[in-house]
Design an enzyme around this catalytic site. Structure first.
Site, short mmCIF file in Angstrom:
data_model
loop_
_atom_site.label_atom_id
_atom_site.label_comp_id
_atom_site.label_asym_id
_atom_site.label_seq_id
_atom_site.Cartn_x
_atom_site.Cartn_y
_atom_site.Cartn_z
CD GLU B 29 63.11 75.81 17.16
OE1 GLU B 29 63.22 76.75 17.96
OE2 GLU B 29 64.07 75.28 16.57
CD GLU B 60 67.27 76.28 16.08
OE1 GLU B 60 67.96 75.37 16.59
OE2 GLU B 60 66.38 76.87 16.72
CD GLN B 82 61.05 79.87 19.08
OE1 GLN B 82 61.79 79.88 20.07
NE2 GLN B 82 59.82 79.39 19.11
CG PHE B 83 65.74 84.79 19.12
CD1 PHE B 83 65.68 86.16 19.35
CD2 PHE B 83 64.85 83.97 19.79
CE1 PHE B 83 64.76 86.70 20.24
CE2 PHE B 83 63.92 84.50 20.67
CZ PHE B 83 63.87 85.86 20.91
CG ASP B 85 70.98 85.40 18.44
OD1 ASP B 85 71.89 86.04 18.96
OD2 ASP B 85 69.90 85.92 18.07
CG PHE B 86 68.60 79.80 18.32
CD1 PHE B 86 69.43 79.33 19.32
CD2 PHE B 86 67.55 80.64 18.67
CE1 PHE B 86 69.22 79.68 20.64
CE2 PHE B 86 67.34 81.00 19.99
CZ PHE B 86 68.17 80.52 20.98
CG HIS B 127 67.76 85.43 22.82
ND1 HIS B 127 68.54 84.69 23.66
CD2 HIS B 127 66.64 84.69 22.63
CE1 HIS B 127 67.91 83.56 23.97
NE2 HIS B 127 66.76 83.53 23.35
#
Lengths: 440, 324
Positions: B29, B60, B82-83, B85-86, B127
């Site tokens: 992304e 994702e 991007q993180f 976490d995702f 995040h």
């Protein structure tokens, strides 16, 4: 005896030129059995509907005698329409496709008897009534194209080049099965030669994989079609949307065959989604969609062929919704008592193989005797396949935990060629990023 | 030699691998014209073209599955989250498809999924997480979490050249805080090998990622008291370097396992079990776990400080173990 698959029929040259970008234009007939095509109707949202009949009934749940059950609302007595003549399939191809359908059916019938003899380990998933959809879609693929089957698409895997023994050995947990006994049923594939993505049980997860295959091939300068399936139940999952949206936005040649087989395990479509036709989802994705009668191999093939040709031209993804019914239960343990008898009778009259036999006879392409001969030949062939599968050894304990990782010393070659990029500033050097990033 | 940050080291690794091998490409992304949320791919699209720097929809699931699909055609994708976490949004793809691929159907999946993890920046509960253990528990994957710029670059190159799916957990707190001189010529760091970050005689702190620096601060305090900490930076969490774990415990006879991940089911339990299996007779004291609380990662600075393991925790436990 196995017959080798002949090459899929070459696309007629005028058709690729005359087809509109959305792939929905009706092609001129050239090889069909009969001249003249019945007109194609459209659903309320403008999606072409190639069927020669619409379903005149639906299912509702009903409360009575202290119990819930499913009841039919509407009429199930409609007569069976003829098959729509194919725009693309000639005699030899139609006969070959027909044979794949009976191979598919016979293999599963034998598997059912093997299940009852406890030769099949675990569950058995069957595709009775779905053979036209599995076989005719896969028949539209070229050798370089990819297939992403689901649990009931073992017929498509035979068309793509596997022998029935592969599925049989999978179900028996044999050491010579494509997964060496590590997985069962149609859960096998081949990334090297046959280009089949091994399915997993999680529904919709293969769609993004097929998009990635098409992306990888395109980077190597090749437009392949990647044809996969999702059911009326499976399409409810997030991965279906996420994977197919990626294919759509990247204009990747994914052909998504939505197999509307009317039951997701025991759940009727009326409890699965609110729209009338799943092909309507094509509008939201921004791709062409089409509805076909999934028991009519001609319609299924023609739609798949056009979607595959579109993928080969690099024009992107397509959706084909094929409507039919799963004629067996979800799996062998399930009695499918929840299916109203009249619905089953309605679809039994629309058996894809019986309909194709009728079509072949009316076209003068096969006689009753020739059809019987082919059934007998296929029966012998499947018995031979069964014997091979039964004789195969079980896996050894050493196969349980090996191959978890692939050897780093082996080079993995590209399948289609060098990566090609249109615009790039090759001389650009990496300079340190000075832009602010997320968080300090 | 040139001084580069942890983040630049990762950028360099991917850039150089893309220059070296046309099979390598990135997807994620905002990775294209924008260059990524943390600028890891800034400028890449101009150099390598949009075909090799693929901006994806916010999915994702699509990144993981399409990267995998492309790997089936012989390419070597590097997918960015991007993180980290995702990564949970791609969990099914990673554990069901990627991890089982070679074992199940002989389809190797040479790909990297990378992104920033970890706390300390008030990123809040979505995040700042350290989700590595979901994947350390998944055979078929490799899991990397470097602490230094040198390791980040060398391990990223190894990850891209590896024939298996590699999850690369970068630590966002270290992105611009850690800098060091890196060799100008091409080098790799072997996956599956730990590194002795600091030599010491009295007690081993087995750790990884940003906690290496917490251990280092503690070591400097304790040094003044004559206590020498040995810091073992694991670098790779799957496969774990059992030999290095055994060697350091055999040397110091005491072990603290320190990580930023939460305690229950964290890798400290696994390492304690390895020590139990391989170096039990060398122990002079019980193994101590110093970890984040068993709670989600909080947002507000006083809460996050309370949540994360601290230098004083290591100092206190080290003193206690030395007296044991």
């Amino acid at each position: 005896m196995a017959t080798k698959k002949i090459e899929a029929p070459p696309p007629a040259s005028p058709e690729s030129k005359s087809q509109s970008a959305n792939g929905s234009k009706v092609m001129p007939a050239h090889t069909g059995a009969k001249s003249g095509q019945p007109p194609v109707s459209k659903n309320p949202h403008g999606i072409p509907d190639w069927r020669l009949e619409q379903l005149p009934f639906h299912i509702e749940s009903e409360w009575g005698d202290g119990e819930y059950r499913y009841k039919i609302v509407g009429d199930t007595s409609a007569p069976v329409p003829p098959l729509r003549p194919s725009k693309y399939l000639g005699k030899e191809q139609t006969i070959e496709l027909f044979r794949y359908m009976i191979v598919n059916r016979r293999m599963e019938a034998v598997l059912e008897s093997m299940y009852k003899q406890s030769l099949v380990i675990g569950e058995l998933y069957q595709s009775l009534g779905q053979e036209a959809c599995s076989v005719a879609t896969a028949y539209a693929l070229d050798k370089d194209d990819w297939l992403g089957p689901m649990i009931r698409n073992q017929g498509s895997m035979i068309v793509k080049g596997y022998q029935p023994r592969a599925t049989m050995m999978q179900y028996m947990g044999k050491g010579d099965s494509p997964t060496k006994g590590r997985d069962s049923g149609s859960h096998y594939g081949d990334p090297k030669t046959l280009n089949v993505v091994a399915p997993i049980s999680h529904l919709g997860d293969s769609i993004g994989v097929l998009a990635g295959v098409a992306l990888g091939a395109r980077l190597q300068g090749k437009h392949v079609a990647c044809l996969g399936y999702i059911g009326d139940g499976g399409q409810s999952t997030g991965p279906t949307y996420e994977g197919f949206n990626f294919a759509a936005v990247q204009h990747l040649g994914v052909v998504l065959v939505v197999e509307h087989n009317s039951w997701a395990y025991s759940t009727p479509v009326e409890l699965q989604f609110a729209c009338k036709d799943l092909a309507d989802r094509a509008i939201g994705y921004g791709v062409p969609g089409v509805i076909v009668d999934g028991t009519d191999a001609n319609q299924v093939y023609d739609a798949a062929h056009e979607a595959v040709q579109r993928a080969h031209r690099g024009e992107g993804a397509s959706i084909i919704e094929a409507k039919f019914m799963r004629m067996k239960s979800h799996a062998m343990h399930d009695s499918a008592h929840y299916v109203p008898a009249k619905v089953k009778e309605y679809w039994k009259r629309r058996d894809p193989i019986a309909r194709m036999e009728q079509y072949l006879k009316e076209a003068g392409w096969m006689t009753e005797a020739r059809i019987a001969e082919m059934h007998a030949e296929v029966e012998r062939f499947i018995n031979e396949e069964r014997a091979v599968a039964e004789a195969a050894p079980m896996p050894g304990p050493e196969d349980a935990g090996t191959d978890v990782y692939f050897d780093n010393a082996v080079d993995i070659p590209v399948k289609y060629g060098e990566v090609r990029v249109k615009n790039a500033n090759k001389n650009r050097k990496l300079s340190e990023s000075s832009a602010p990033g997320h968080y300090k | 030699m040139a001084t580069v940050t942890y983040l630049e080291a990762i950028r360099q690794a991917i850039w150089e691998e893309m220059e070296r091998d046309s099979r390598v490409f990135v997807m994620g992304e905002d990775v294209g014209v924008y260059g990524g949320a943390f600028k890891a791919t800034e400028g890449f699209i101009h150099k390598f073209g949009k075909e090799r720097v693929v901006d994806t929809p916010i999915s994702e699931m699509a990144i993981a599955s399409a990267a995998y699909g492309a790997s089936l055609t012989g390419l070597r994708p590097v997918g960015e989250f991007q993180f980290m976490d995702f990564i949970s949004s791609a969990h099914s793809q990673i554990v069901q498809i990627l991890a089982k691929s070679n074992w199940r159907w002989g389809a190797p999946a040479p790909l990297v999924l990378r992104g920033p993890s970890g706390g300390g920046v008030s990123g809040g509960p979505f995040h700042s997480q350290n989700p590595e253990m979901f994947y350390v528990h998944t055979p078929g994957l490799k899991v990397i979490a470097p602490a230094t710029a040198r390791d980040a670059k060398g391990l990223m190159k190894s990850a891209i050249r590896d024939n298996n799916p590699v999850l690369f957990f970068e630590h966002k707190f270290l992105y611009r805080r850690v800098k060091e001189e890196l060799p100008l010529k091409d080098y790799t760091v072997e996956i599956g090998k730990a590194r002795v970050h600091r030599e010491g005689r009295h007690l081993s702190v087995i750790t990884y990622a940003s906690m290496v620096y917490v251990a280092q601060e503690a070591a400097e305090i304790l040094q003044k008291e004559g206590i020498e900490l040995e810091i073992l930076d694991l670098r790779t969490l799957l496969p774990l370097d059992r030999d290095a774990i055994r060697a350091t415990v055999e040397k110091t006879n005491r072990a603290i396992v320190l990580h930023e991940d939460t305690k229950t089911g964290g890798i400290a339990g696994e390492i304690a079990a390895i020590i139990n299996e391989e170096a039990f007779d060398s122990l002079d004291a019980p193994i101590v776990r110093i970890t984040a609380m068993d709670a989600p990662v909080p947002f507000s600075p006083p809460l996050e400080k309370a949540f994360l393991p601290k230098v004083e925790d290591v100092v206190r436990e080290a003193r206690r173990l030395l007296k044991y």
